[in-house]
Scaffold this motif. Structure first.
Motif, short mmCIF file in Angstrom:
data_model
loop_
_atom_site.label_atom_id
_atom_site.label_comp_id
_atom_site.label_asym_id
_atom_site.label_seq_id
_atom_site.Cartn_x
_atom_site.Cartn_y
_atom_site.Cartn_z
N CYS A 58 0.82 -1.22 0.00
CA CYS A 58 0.00 0.00 0.00
C CYS A 58 0.85 1.27 0.00
O CYS A 58 0.30 2.38 0.02
N GLY A 59 2.15 1.13 0.00
CA GLY A 59 3.02 2.30 -0.01
C GLY A 59 4.47 1.89 0.05
O GLY A 59 4.80 0.70 0.12
N ASP A 60 5.34 2.88 0.03
CA ASP A 60 6.78 2.65 0.10
C ASP A 60 7.41 3.81 0.83
O ASP A 60 7.21 4.97 0.47
N SER A 61 8.17 3.50 1.88
CA SER A 61 8.77 4.57 2.69
C SER A 61 9.96 5.23 1.99
O SER A 61 10.43 6.27 2.43
N GLN A 62 10.44 4.60 0.91
CA GLN A 62 11.54 5.20 0.14
C GLN A 62 10.95 6.06 -0.97
O GLN A 62 10.30 5.56 -1.88
N ARG A 87 10.76 16.13 -1.11
CA ARG A 87 10.57 14.68 -1.18
C ARG A 87 9.28 14.42 -1.96
O ARG A 87 8.27 15.10 -1.76
N TRP A 88 9.34 13.43 -2.86
CA TRP A 88 8.16 13.10 -3.65
C TRP A 88 8.10 11.60 -3.92
O TRP A 88 9.11 10.97 -4.19
N GLY A 89 6.90 11.05 -3.79
CA GLY A 89 6.68 9.67 -4.16
C GLY A 89 6.85 8.65 -3.05
O GLY A 89 6.93 7.45 -3.32
N GLY A 90 6.86 9.07 -1.79
CA GLY A 90 6.99 8.13 -0.67
C GLY A 90 5.79 8.19 0.26
O GLY A 90 4.99 9.12 0.20
N GLU A 91 5.67 7.20 1.12
CA GLU A 91 4.58 7.13 2.09
C GLU A 91 5.15 6.84 3.48
O GLU A 91 6.30 6.45 3.63
N TYR A 145 -3.88 4.14 7.63
CA TYR A 145 -2.81 4.79 8.40
C TYR A 145 -1.61 5.20 7.53
O TYR A 145 -0.60 5.66 8.05
N ILE A 146 -1.71 4.99 6.24
CA ILE A 146 -0.58 5.28 5.35
C ILE A 146 -0.82 6.61 4.65
O ILE A 146 -1.89 6.83 4.07
N HIS A 147 0.17 7.49 4.72
CA HIS A 147 0.02 8.85 4.17
C HIS A 147 1.24 9.23 3.33
O HIS A 147 2.33 8.69 3.50
N SER A 148 1.03 10.20 2.48
CA SER A 148 2.10 10.68 1.60
C SER A 148 3.11 11.51 2.37
O SER A 148 2.76 12.26 3.29
N THR A 149 4.38 11.40 1.98
CA THR A 149 5.43 12.26 2.55
C THR A 149 5.85 13.35 1.57
O THR A 149 6.86 14.02 1.78
N ASN A 184 13.53 26.85 8.51
CA ASN A 184 12.25 26.14 8.51
C ASN A 184 11.07 27.09 8.48
O ASN A 184 10.13 27.00 9.27
N LEU A 185 11.12 28.02 7.54
CA LEU A 185 10.12 29.08 7.49
C LEU A 185 8.78 28.62 6.91
O LEU A 185 7.72 29.00 7.41
N LEU A 186 8.82 27.83 5.85
CA LEU A 186 7.59 27.42 5.18
C LEU A 186 7.68 25.95 4.79
O LEU A 186 8.75 25.46 4.44
N THR A 187 6.55 25.25 4.85
CA THR A 187 6.49 23.86 4.42
C THR A 187 5.18 23.64 3.67
O THR A 187 4.10 23.94 4.19
N TRP A 188 5.30 23.15 2.46
CA TRP A 188 4.13 22.73 1.69
C TRP A 188 4.12 21.21 1.69
O TRP A 188 5.01 20.58 1.13
N ALA A 189 3.11 20.61 2.32
CA ALA A 189 3.07 19.15 2.45
C ALA A 189 1.71 18.63 2.03
O ALA A 189 0.67 19.25 2.29
N LYS A 190 1.71 17.45 1.40
CA LYS A 190 0.46 16.82 0.97
C LYS A 190 -0.34 16.37 2.18
O LYS A 190 -1.57 16.47 2.20
N TRP A 191 0.34 15.83 3.19
CA TRP A 191 -0.31 15.46 4.44
C TRP A 191 0.20 16.39 5.51
O TRP A 191 1.38 16.41 5.82
N LYS A 192 -0.68 17.18 6.09
CA LYS A 192 -0.28 18.31 6.93
C LYS A 192 -0.28 18.02 8.42
O LYS A 192 -0.04 18.92 9.22
N GLN A 193 -0.55 16.79 8.84
CA GLN A 193 -0.69 16.52 10.26
C GLN A 193 0.61 16.13 10.96
O GLN A 193 0.60 15.75 12.12
N TYR A 194 1.71 16.17 10.27
CA TYR A 194 2.97 15.84 10.92
C TYR A 194 4.12 16.51 10.18
O TYR A 194 3.94 17.05 9.09
N ASP A 195 5.29 16.53 10.79
CA ASP A 195 6.46 17.11 10.15
C ASP A 195 7.04 16.08 9.18
O ASP A 195 7.40 14.98 9.59
N PRO A 196 7.15 16.41 7.91
CA PRO A 196 7.56 15.41 6.91
C PRO A 196 9.00 14.94 7.02
O PRO A 196 9.39 13.98 6.35
#
Length: 222
Positions: A58-62, A87-91, A145-149, A184-196
């Motif tokens: 269902c995903g890949d951490s790499q 970072r793009w393409g990981g979970e 429980y799997i989310h994009s990084t 660490n001024l700005l972060t654009w993240a697909k999943w916003k509930q944690y620090d990527p």
């Protein structure tokens, strides 16, 4: 897989499959009518019953791509530099939601989402299942429980100004440079509930996010 009675992402090794693959049972989320999680079996049928034999990748951490890039320049004494990370393409597997929210003993001090965001009545749209006091936690190892990084972060930005020589010579100083710098001024993240950038071995726990810092200063040369 269970660790101390709690679900963790399964680790499996198959020929032709990534060593960082995240195995889990596919999920369609929480049923608004029952508050139960809807699982997808390998043949495509849906069920409320969790079966470890239905686990798939269902995903890949790499990630497919990750790295840093930066740029700097100066014009008429005004200079800047910036550095970003991406970072793009990981979970990632959200162990915090599993162990600190859904599997946390409800009679103790728990995350407020257990009470405010859980399913409570038919028609509720939520990603946290129902809870019944006295019943054991029923969270399972699913794709819920799997989310994009995927993210882009402005790691550092520095802006400086070098005073003209005619100003500094009157003070008997060769060079004066005033600057502002931020991290660490700005972060654009697909999943916003944690620090990527905080995951450990493909899992998100309760790590403290990177600090946002600011600094001002002056560099003098005599």
């Amino acid at each position: 897989m269970l660790e101390d009675g709690r679900p963790t992402p399964s680790i499996k090794y198959y020929e032709g499959c990534s060593m960082n693959a995240i195995w889990a049972v596919k999920s369609r989320g929480i049923d608004p009518q029952s508050g139960k999680e809807i699982f997808v079996k390998k043949d495509g049928r849906t069920t409320y019953i969790y079966d470890v034999n239905d686990q798939v990748v269902c995903g890949d951490s790499q990630p497919k791509f990750n790295g840093n890039f930066g740029v700097n320049g100066e014009f008429k004494g005004i200079g800047f530099s910036l550095t970003t990370s991406y970072r793009w393409g990981g979970e990632i597997y959200n162990s915090t939601l599993v162990n600190k929210v859904e599997n946390a003993p409800i009679e103790y001090n728990v995350d407020r989402r257990v009470f405010t965001d859980r399913w409570q009545k038919p028609g509720d749209q939520t990603d946290i299942p129902r809870f019944v006091y006295g019943e054991p936690a029923t969270s399972t190892n699913s794709s819920r429980y799997i989310h994009s990084t995927d993210h882009l972060r402005l790691k550092n930005f520095t802006l400086g100004f070098t005073l003209p020589n005619q100003w500094t010579q009157k003070l008997m100083i060769d060079k004066v440079r005033i600057y502002f710098s931020g991290n660490n001024l700005l972060t654009w993240a697909k999943w916003k509930q944690y620090d990527p950038e905080t995951p450990v071995n493909g899992e998100v726990f309760c790590e403290a996010p990177a600090m946002r810092t600011f600094s001002f200063g002056a560099q003098l040369s005599f």
